[in-house]
Each structure stands twice: as C-alpha cells, then as structure tokens.
Design a protein around this motif. Structure first.
Motif, PDB file in Angstrom:
ATOM      1  N   UNK A  60       0.786  -1.269  -0.050  1.00 26.35           N
ATOM      2  CA  UNK A  60       0.051  -0.015  -0.020  1.00 26.35           C
ATOM      3  C   UNK A  60       0.825   1.247   0.109  1.00 26.35           C
ATOM      4  N   UNK A 106      14.435  -4.274   5.438  1.00 23.55           N
ATOM      5  CA  UNK A 106      13.441  -4.306   6.614  1.00 23.55           C
ATOM      6  C   UNK A 106      11.961  -4.782   6.344  1.00 23.55           C
ATOM      7  N   UNK A 110       8.471  -8.882   6.651  1.00 27.31           N
ATOM      8  CA  UNK A 110       7.014  -8.708   6.845  1.00 27.31           C
ATOM      9  C   UNK A 110       6.245  -9.161   5.804  1.00 27.31           C
ATOM     10  N   UNK A 112       1.304  -9.778   4.864  1.00 23.15           N
ATOM     11  CA  UNK A 112       0.207  -9.515   4.986  1.00 23.15           C
ATOM     12  C   UNK A 112      -0.040  -8.073   5.632  1.00 23.15           C
ATOM     13  N   UNK A 113      -1.045  -7.794   6.513  1.00 24.16           N
ATOM     14  CA  UNK A 113      -1.331  -6.610   7.018  1.00 24.16           C
ATOM     15  C   UNK A 113       0.026  -5.736   7.304  1.00 24.16           C
ATOM     16  N   UNK A 114       0.913  -6.343   7.869  1.00 24.04           N
ATOM     17  CA  UNK A 114       2.127  -5.424   8.324  1.00 24.04           C
ATOM     18  C   UNK A 114       2.969  -5.008   7.316  1.00 24.04           C
ATOM     19  N   UNK A 116       1.860  -4.324   4.459  1.00 20.84           N
ATOM     20  CA  UNK A 116       0.961  -3.357   3.830  1.00 20.84           C
ATOM     21  C   UNK A 116       0.928  -2.063   4.815  1.00 20.84           C
ATOM     22  N   UNK A 117       0.784  -2.340   5.941  1.00 23.58           N
ATOM     23  CA  UNK A 117       1.040  -1.015   7.021  1.00 23.58           C
ATOM     24  C   UNK A 117       2.343  -0.387   6.916  1.00 23.58           C
ATOM     25  N   UNK A 118       3.378  -1.154   6.651  1.00 19.99           N
ATOM     26  CA  UNK A 118       4.701  -0.593   6.851  1.00 19.99           C
ATOM     27  C   UNK A 118       4.902  -0.044   5.536  1.00 19.99           C
ATOM     28  N   UNK A 120       2.908   1.539   3.599  1.00 23.73           N
ATOM     29  CA  UNK A 120       2.001   2.656   3.852  1.00 23.73           C
ATOM     30  C   UNK A 120       2.678   3.794   4.674  1.00 23.73           C
ATOM     31  N   UNK A 121       3.159   3.352   5.955  1.00 31.62           N
ATOM     32  CA  UNK A 121       4.050   4.323   6.594  1.00 31.62           C
ATOM     33  C   UNK A 121       5.086   5.052   6.149  1.00 31.62           C
ATOM     34  N   UNK A 122       5.949   3.973   5.609  1.00 29.20           N
ATOM     35  CA  UNK A 122       6.920   4.857   4.783  1.00 29.20           C
ATOM     36  C   UNK A 122       6.567   5.886   3.614  1.00 29.20           C
ATOM     37  N   UNK A 124       3.913   7.643   3.832  1.00 36.61           N
ATOM     38  CA  UNK A 124       3.137   8.591   4.524  1.00 36.61           C
ATOM     39  C   UNK A 124       4.481   9.503   5.335  1.00 36.61           C
TER      40      UNK A 124
ATOM     41  N   UNK B  97      -5.608  -9.445   4.030  1.00 37.50           N
ATOM     42  CA  UNK B  97      -5.414  -8.376   2.884  1.00 37.50           C
ATOM     43  C   UNK B  97      -6.798  -8.365   2.079  1.00 37.50           C
ATOM     44  N   UNK B 272       4.410   9.319  11.486  1.00 35.43           N
ATOM     45  CA  UNK B 272       4.659   7.883  10.673  1.00 35.43           C
ATOM     46  C   UNK B 272       5.924   7.365  11.014  1.00 35.43           C
ATOM     47  N   UNK B 275       5.231   5.329  14.003  1.00 35.45           N
ATOM     48  CA  UNK B 275       4.466   4.113  13.478  1.00 35.45           C
ATOM     49  C   UNK B 275       5.480   3.069  12.780  1.00 35.45           C
ATOM     50  N   UNK B 279       6.516  -0.601  14.013  1.00 29.22           N
ATOM     51  CA  UNK B 279       6.050  -1.806  13.224  1.00 29.22           C
ATOM     52  C   UNK B 279       7.639  -2.715  13.009  1.00 29.22           C
TER      53      UNK B 279
END
Lengths: 314, 295, 251
Positions: A60, A106, A110, A112-114, A116-118, A120-122, A124, B97, B272, B275, B279
């Motif tokens: 994401x 890094x 990871x 699945x969700x993690x 996707x979220x990580x 996304x975090x980068x 953002x 997902x 972020x 975050x 993570x």
C-alpha cells in the motif's frame, strides 16, 4: 530467438502493442497521447505490484517510489539544471531503487497486513516531509521541463510525444524482461512463496532473498513510472506520495490480475480512460464506481484476486 | 509547556475515539477497517445536519449536544449492521489482505455516497462549540469545548474498559480476541460478537465525527486523513488492544503537539516515523497480547 | 565427539543428546538421547502428543530445544534454520502435505529441483514423475489432488535434494489402506542403494513391522523403548502406552 517469439503469444502481443503505441505517438491527438502516456506510466507501477502480488504481498506504499521517481526527475530539471529526459528517467529509477535497497532489507521480513501497513507508513513519512517542506514546493509542488532526450533536442510541441514513444519502448523491454522472469525458476519460486513459505524454506531456498529482490524490482518500476508521469504532466506534487495514490495503484492491480504482464497496461489504460470521462461527466460517483468494481471483482471475478483468494488464511 | 500538553491531550482524545473502535474491530474480526474513516465523516455530516435542523427549528443551543449524541448513535446503529451483515459477512474466511481491500472498496463507495447525500459544499455547525465559550489556560484563551472532547474520550475509555473486563459479555469478547477458533469451538456465538463489535466501532467512529463537526468545516474528504492517522495510533498501541489504543493515542497526540510547537515541518513526519518504528521493533505493537501458538 | 556418538561409533549420522522442550506446562521432549546409524530405516511410534513430531521439528530446525545438542554428519544443528539444515543433507516430509497449491504437480517438482540446483531440472523432474507414478497428475494443480497423491508428492519433493537423512512424518496417514504399502514401497525403492537413512513416524503397526529395522517408542516426551520391531512392538510399555492394549488381558 525467433522460435521463442513464435510460440509465446505474450511476446508477440507486446511487440504489436509497442508498434501500435509508437505509431500513435505521432498520429494521435495530444489528449490521447497524454492519456496513454499516463496509462503506460501507471502501468509500470502496477507491473511491479503484479510481481509483489505473485509473491503474495500487497504493497500500500508504491506511491513512495512513484513520488521519488517523479521528484528526482523534477529536482534534476529544476535544481541541477539538467534538461535531458533520458538522464531524468534513469535518475528516477535509480533513486527509487536505492531507497528500496535500504527499506527492502526491513520490509522483506514482513507479510500480510504488516507489510501493507509498513509500506504505507514509509510513503506517509515522505508525504509528511514533502508537504511541510517549502523548499520542495509544499502542497503545490513545482514544474519541470525537459529540453532534450539522450542528447537530441526537443521542441515543446514534440516533447510529450517523444516521452510517450520512449515509454512505449520501455514498456516493451520491461514487459518482456518481466515476462521471462516470471516464467523462470525465480518466477515459480515467487508463486511458491505465496502458496507455502514454510515449504520453500524447507526445500532450501531463502524466502527473504526472493522477497527482497522482488521488492527492489517493483520499486524500480514504480520509480521509472513516476519519472515518466512527471515528464508527461510537467509537474510534481506530494499527492503522488499520498496513500490514496498507492490505493489507486492497488485498484488497477486488482483490475489487472496477476495472469499476464500485459494486463497492468490494459487495466491502466481503461482506468485512465474512465477517469477522464468521469471527471468530465460524473465526478461525484467516480470513487463509488471504483469501489463497486473492486467489490465485484473480489466477489465474482477472481481473475486477479484469485491468487490471493486461493491462499487459505493461516 | 502546559499548553502543549493540553493540546496534545485534546488531540489524543479525538484520536482515541477513532482508534478504540478500529482496534477492537481488528482484534475481534481480524479486519482493518478502512471504511472507519467514512463512518467518521458520516457521523460529522449527520450531526451537522441534525443539529443544524434543530437550531433552524428553534431548539435551544444546548440541545445540539443531544443532536451530536443522537446522530452518532443513529449512524452507528444503522451503518454498523448494514455493513457487517450486508457485506462483510460474505467475506469472512478470506485473507486479511483481501478483507482490507474490501473495506477500502467500501470506503471509496461511501466517500461518494456522502457527496451524493450531502453535496460537496462544506457544512458549518459551530453552535455547540461557541456555546461553551473559552477559559484561561497558561495565559491563553482555550475553547471549553475541548474539555467536552476530553471528557467524552475518558468516559468512553472507562466504560469500554469496564465492559470488557468486568462484564461477562466483555470477557467473552476478550476471549474471542485472544483466539477466535477456540472460542467458537467452546460455543461462543462469534457471529453475534462480530455484529456487536462492528456496530460498537461504528458508533465510536460516528461519535468521533459528530464531536469534531463543531470544530471544523465538514466537507467531503475529512475521512481520508483521519483513517491513516488512526492506523498509526492503532499500530503503535497494538492491534486489538484497547489500552494500547489509549496509550497510542496519547503518544501520537503529544508527539504531534510537540512537533507543532517546536518543529512544525515534522508534524506528520514524526507520527509516521513512530508508526514505522513500532512496526519494525515490535510489530505487534507496544501493548499487544501474546498470540496463541499455531503449529 | 560427544558421549552418545562415542558410544555408537563414528558411523552415527544423527545423534541427539539430552533434548528438552517445554511448552508452558507440557514437556514435549524430556531428555531425549538418540543415535541413528547410516543406511538404516527407523520408525518412530507413539500416541498423539507423545513427542514424535516435536522431535522432528527440533531436528529440522523449526523449533529450538530448551537444552541439548544435535549433531548431524559431524555438524551441530541446534540454532540452524530449516533452510541451512536442508542444505546439509537432511530432508523432511510433512504430516499434512505442504505443497504449492496453485502450481501443477510438475511445477512443484521442477521448483524443488531448481532449488536443489539440479543441472537438468526438466529431465530430473520427468524421471521423478515416472518413478512415483505421478505422470497422470503432472499437469494438475497440487491443490486439486486426491489425498494419497498429495502425500506422494510431498514425499517426492523431500527426496529431490538427494538427502542423506530423510524424515517422513506419517507418510501413510490419510491414505487409503490399500495404497499404504504402495507408497512405502515407492519411497523405499527410491532410496535403496543410495545409502539414505530413513526415519519415519507411523501409527500403522503393520507398516512399522514391515519396513523398519528398528523402532523407537515415545510417550509423554520420553523414549520408552528402542530396539528391533519384534521386541519393541511386544513390550509391555509399548503395548500399554502406544498401542493401547490392556497388558493384563494381552498376557
């Protein structure tokens, strides 16, 4: 070589596509050139997503590399005074690849969700930096022009056609390369990881290494796409890095499915065409149509989501 | 410094309302609900509409607070079951997902639905906010409305915590969060908990939106940024942990407040960054539950 | 060389010494010490939860023992990953077949050959398909296979790496009774002559007595018997704790 091409319909289709696009670069009206140029640029990003989805991952955050490619190209033009589009394209790709080389170390751990979220975090994080940075134009962004391509001077009227023609060639070579890659041992390995990581490790292969490389390739493709898009539009802004842009790429990837390297470009073209129409006639239902289409595909047309759907939850 | 802390706490309160629902929905249903942002927006619009209508109809201004609460409840109680029974129910068992993508698709649909129902112009609904006036803090005038926000958040946290840890239903919910399969095997009606949890989460999101309506210009797209901030909070605190949502909200709120004061360019960046940091270092969040081993 | 190895002589391929593993209150492995010679066929038996699969998981690096040592072909195994251990010549099949569901049977084997570094992977795959009678299923997706064939494929994939030690976790479970011997015959003929040591976990005592040269019985995380099949399968402890017969009645 000829015999390979004769038997492989994808390669033939790629060549035909490139030829058609190349011809249209000079014959088609400007608005179509622009639309198709954006389609090809986004298609490149989605091609990278295809590779990741084959490996069982949904990112994401491809907007990060799309934006890096765009900004790298733009900064070269504006701050370093480099006017050559070819250099800009290479720089965009390289910049994205370099960042991915680090972040991938890094992210490859990871799933699945993690994952996707990580990712996304980068993206953002970069968004946060760009939006508040007045030197980089903040929310307005800034413009760029290219004055030449690989040394050959470009007139303002021709510029976009040239980028578009070049992108068609890029698509052909990249598409062909990825097609070969997916049909090779490494491609099989990627699908195997999506199906059963544990067994891959037990057979003796490193899942981490495959994921890392695939992530790197996807990032480079996104960077190249970003640079192309920036040249086609003539402008960059932080929106390219916002999560909704990444979401858009994911949508096109779902529309495309993971079956064939041509699919991302077709899907991107359809997407751009519909988006242009929608913004003219029905701007307030565009997202609804997207959402509805995505739900329909998820539920009824496994096509692309099929590979994700077939995997049983852990 | 006091003002920085206070600002942070106000922001945290708002974040907590969003994060609490989001984290519980994930904990129980393993769904990261992107449509939560839309529920927030719908709550804001509903509050603005209902409240605005009441005022136009001559109701007392304090009644707008009732409007806030009512609209949040109405939105949550309507949209929650509609979404859970109408859409999500058909998707259970699919990959996490895939469920994420389903909620993303739903988010897109709802964003435009909002535009169709309420139009694209901003709505103002500042009456509840203006009613309470200001109070003095550290030499500056602060809107007293912020205290309402903090109060609601704290109350919500206390009530939720009490329900989860002290009531039978709450403890069953915690069991479902800890291990869904075992819970179902033991006869817990997981399906009913899904409905209850999602609806509860929807009410909280709508409440967050309703409470925000008096402070901002309610316009299309307010859900877009909220959701990604809420994700950050939930990840930091740990998916599925209510306490984590509270602490995550506090952390993010204070961090942001500090950034705004001392390093404005870094406002979004630091959130972020944390975050990502969480993570990386503790993917399950700072306050997550140990997961049951699955051989 | 550790004590166990010294006792058995240098020919020991795998030696585990003092393995311990607890999961909370459950002792899945209590002071397990075992030595396996080269070129032998050993069956591991025991009731469910007795510790057989835990032993396999520890040896193959999936689980880390709380204490104890394992040596394989002269190298320490504890702390290594399954990938490294496979690279050292130790291969494993699974109780629930671990396949690549969306790839065809052929692609599954081709992939395994590719990972193992086979020079003529296509050819090696064809040979394996023939040897295991998998040709009729070659093009079918692994997720759509009948249970017995899934097991076969799982075992075939474990053999690709030409291991020195092959661990089979319940190779005939879930397979129809009339097919069980067929699978074991195929596996045994595939490894015969290559000097492969085979350890197989099994619940069917007919299979055990027919194929194993030695039987090790587990109970409650400990080893309660270790010897030739005739002796072990008739011993009191095994009858009571593994086979589940009432010893008084049997006597």
């Amino acid at each position: 070589m000829k015999s390979i091409m004769a038997r492989d319909r994808t390669v033939i289709a790629l060549v035909a596509l490139c030829a058609a696009l190349g011809a249209s670069a000079w014959l088609a009206p400007q608005w179509l050139v622009f639309l198709l140029a954006m389609a090809l640029a986004k298609g490149l990003v989605v091609l990278g997503l295809l590779l990741l989805m084959r490996t069982g991952l949904v990112s994401f955050g491809q907007g990060l590399y799309f934006g890096l490619g765009a900004y790298a190209a733009a900064l070269l033009a504006n701050r370093a005074g480099i006017g050559d589009a070819a250099v800009m394209l290479l720089a965009g790709t390289a910049c994205a690849a370099l960042v991915a080389a680090v972040l991938g170390l890094l992210l490859a751990r990871y799933r699945e969700i993690f994952f996707a979220m990580l990712s996304l975090a980068f993206s953002m994080i970069l968004y946060g930096l760009l939006v508040k940075s007045s030197t980089l134009g903040s929310t307005d962004g800034f413009n760029l022009h290219a004055k030449s391509f690989a040394g050959i001077a470009l007139g303002a009227a021709d510029a976009r056609r040239v980028f578009y023609g070049v992108s068609a060639i890029a698509v052909l070579s990249v598409g062909w390369a990825l097609h070969r890659y997916l049909g090779s041992h490494w491609g099989r390995l990627s699908s195997a990881i999506r199906d059963n990581e544990l067994r891959v490790e037990y057979l003796g292969a490193s899942v981490y290494r495959v994921v890392y490389v695939n992530y790197l390739v996807a990032a480079a493709l996104a960077g190249l796409g970003g640079a192309f898009a920036a040249l086609a539009v003539g402008h960059v802004d932080p929106e390219t890095v916002y999560w909704t842009t990444s979401g858009e790429f994911v949508f096109i990837a779902i529309l495309a499915g993971t079956g064939n390297v041509l699919a991302p470009f077709l899907a991107a073209a359809i997407f751009e065409a519909l988006r242009t129409l929608a913004s003219q006639y029905a701007p307030n239902v565009w997202q609804m149509a997207l959402g509805g289409a995505m739900l329909a595909i998820i539920m009824f047309l496994p096509g692309g989501l099929w590979t994700l759907l077939k995997r049983k939850p852990a | 410094m006091l003002t920085v802390v206070f600002d942070g706490v106000v922001y945290s309160s708002w974040l907590f309302l969003m994060a609490a629902g989001l984290t519980l929905i994930y904990g129980v249903m393993r769904i990261l609900n992107i449509a939560h942002g839309s529920l927030y927006a719908i709550g804001a619009y509903a509050a603005a509409s209902l409240g605005g209508a009441w005022i136009a109809g001559g109701q007392a201004v304090w009644a707008t607070y009732v409007a806030l609460a009512l609209s949040a409840l109405a939105v949550g109680l309507l949209m929650g079951p509609l979404i859970e029974r109408g859409l999500l129910r058909w998707m259970y068992g699919k990959d996490e997902i895939v469920l994420l993508l389903v909620t993303y698709a739903l988010f897109l649909v709802l964003e435009d639905a909002i535009k169709l129902v309420w139009g694209v112009e901003s709505k103002m609904f500042s009456e509840p906010y203006a009613l309470l006036g200001n109070f003095q803090l550290g030499g500056l005038a602060y809107p007293a409305y912020n205290l309402v926000l903090i109060a609601v958040a704290v109350l919500t946290g206390v009530v939720l915590s009490w329900v989860l840890h002290r009531t039978r239903q709450g403890k069953l919910l915690l069991a479902v969060i800890h291990d869904r399969e075992v819970s179902a095997a033991m006869g817990i009606n997981v399906s009913r908990f899904y409905l209850a949890t999602f609806t509860g989460g929807a009410v909280l999101a709508a409440l967050g939106g309703a409470l925000t309506a008096p402070v901002i210009a309610v316009s299309p797209g307010i859900g877009v940024e909220v959701i990604v901030l809420s994700f950050a909070v939930v990840v930091i605190g740990g998916l599925g942990s209510l306490g984590g949502a509270a602490l995550g909200a506090l952390m993010v709120g204070l961090l942001r407040s500090l950034a705004v004061r001392y390093w404005p360019e870094g406002e979004l960046f630091v959130i972020y960054m944390v975050m990502a940091g969480v993570l990386i270092l503790r993917p399950k969040g700072l306050f997550s539950q140990p997961e049951a081993r699955r051989i | 060389m550790d004590a166990a190895e010294e006792k058995a002589g240098v020919s020991a391929l795998l030696s585990a010494e003092g393995l311990n593993k607890r999961f909370g209150a459950v002792a899945a492995a209590s002071d397990i010490t075992l030595v396996f010679e080269r070129d032998s066929v050993v069956s591991l038996i025991g009731a469910n939860g007795a510790g057989k699969t835990t032993f396999l998981n520890i040896v193959t690096g999936y689980l880390r023992p709380d204490s104890g040592r394992i040596r394989f072909d002269g190298h320490d195994l504890v702390g290594r990953s399954p990938r490294e251990i496979t690279g050292m010549g130790l291969s494993r099949s699974f109780q629930i077949p671990q396949l690549f569901a969306t790839l065809s049977v052929r692609e599954n084997l081709l992939l395994a050959e590719g990972i193992a570094g086979a020079e003529r992977a296509e050819q090696a795959t064809d040979e394996l398909l023939a040897r295991f009678d998998l040709e009729p299923y070659a093009a079918r997706a692994a997720g759509l296979l009948p249970e017995g064939i899934r097991k076969l494929l799982d075992v075939a994939m474990a053999l690709v790496a030409r291991p020195k030690l092959l661990l089979l976790d319940e190779p005939t479970s879930g397979v129809a009774a009339e097919e069980k011997f067929g699978i074991m015959d195929l596996v045994m003929s595939a490894v015969r002559g290559h000097g492969v040591t085979v350890l197989f976990v099994e619940h069917d005592m007919d299979i055990v007595s027919r194929y194993a040269g030695r039987v090790v019985a587990f109970y409650d995380g400990r080893i309660i018997a270790d010897g030739p099949p005739q002796a072990v399968l008739r011993s009191d402890e095994v009858l009571r704790y593994v086979i589940g017969e009432d010893v008084r009645a049997a006597a």
